[in-house]
Design an enzyme around this catalytic site. Sequence first.
Site, short mmCIF file in Angstrom:
data_model
loop_
_atom_site.label_atom_id
_atom_site.label_comp_id
_atom_site.label_asym_id
_atom_site.label_seq_id
_atom_site.Cartn_x
_atom_site.Cartn_y
_atom_site.Cartn_z
N LYS A 52 -10.20 2.59 -2.29
CA LYS A 52 -10.39 2.03 -0.96
C LYS A 52 -11.71 2.48 -0.37
O LYS A 52 -12.00 3.68 -0.28
CB LYS A 52 -9.22 2.45 -0.08
N GLU A 85 0.82 -1.21 0.00
CA GLU A 85 0.00 0.00 0.00
C GLU A 85 0.86 1.26 0.00
O GLU A 85 1.83 1.38 0.74
CB GLU A 85 -0.92 -0.01 1.23
N CYS A 106 -5.87 -2.73 2.33
CA CYS A 106 -5.57 -2.65 3.75
C CYS A 106 -6.79 -2.73 4.67
O CYS A 106 -7.27 -3.82 4.95
CB CYS A 106 -4.72 -1.42 4.05
#
Length: 299
Positions: free
Chosen positions: A122, A49, A159
């Site tokens: 995300k 990431e 994540c």
Amino acid sequence: MTKTPTPRTLRVALIQDADQGSVDANLARIEQRVGDAAAQGAQLVLLQELHNGAYFCQHESVDEFDRAEPIPGPSTERLGALAKKHGIVIVGSLFERRAAGLYHNTAVVLERDGRLVGKYRKMHIPDDPGFYEKFYFTPGDLGFEPIDTSVGRLGVLVCWDQWYPEAARLMALAGAELLLYPTAIGWDIDDSEDERSRQRQAWILSHRGHAVANGVPVLSCNRIGHEDSPLGTSGIRFWGSSHVLGPQGEYLCEANTENAEVLVCDVDLQRSEHVRRIWPFLRDRRIDAYGDLLRRYRD
């Protein structure tokens, strides 16, 4: 007698590394490491990431927005050229500038011919001590849509998404053959050894759970190294442990907790078919009884 599906092997590589101090240094390091992975026969490479720099979300500062770039943009051009050079699919992770004051934490997928074939913004954004991402990132608006590539249909998440079974499930329901998580996670070094162990094991268990519940391989690529906090606190020690799991949550390979590593292993994509025949979780879902999942909480 049930016939075992014919193996369809995909060689994957995860590039686990520490921040090299600048965008150019990080991308140069990635170019070297991807070359190493390609030399070992990798067909798909997953990067960690926000791999272009330090994990800047340890504090809140408007100056950090200068790190952001458009997509497509300079980094996708460079990663695309790298993908084309080695004939390899690359999944990267960038700080996207969509418009003035509108930014995302975005994963990108570069096809082996260099084209940008998809991106994922995300969806779940944390706001915890040392992980002040809500200051920087607007929650994604592209949904949970897998990205089709020459090596398979990729369910790319990022994540904090890794803690949400709904995200993994929706990707699987849309036909994702692999779940991929670019990640930046680690310890507050002031935590006790017991607390550190609990956190790392919980992180691993979440990924193993996604693999088992959905019958698909899971790839998670984390960074390593200690990064100081601009706030003067102890900073974060990223715990590495990048890994590839099979569709029953079994380890196919795992990186260490301390050092840079190019983790390469083979994944049998056809094995999911066999596993889902013996564990038909998608068949047995009670979709008629799950309406309350759309509620924040049942009072």
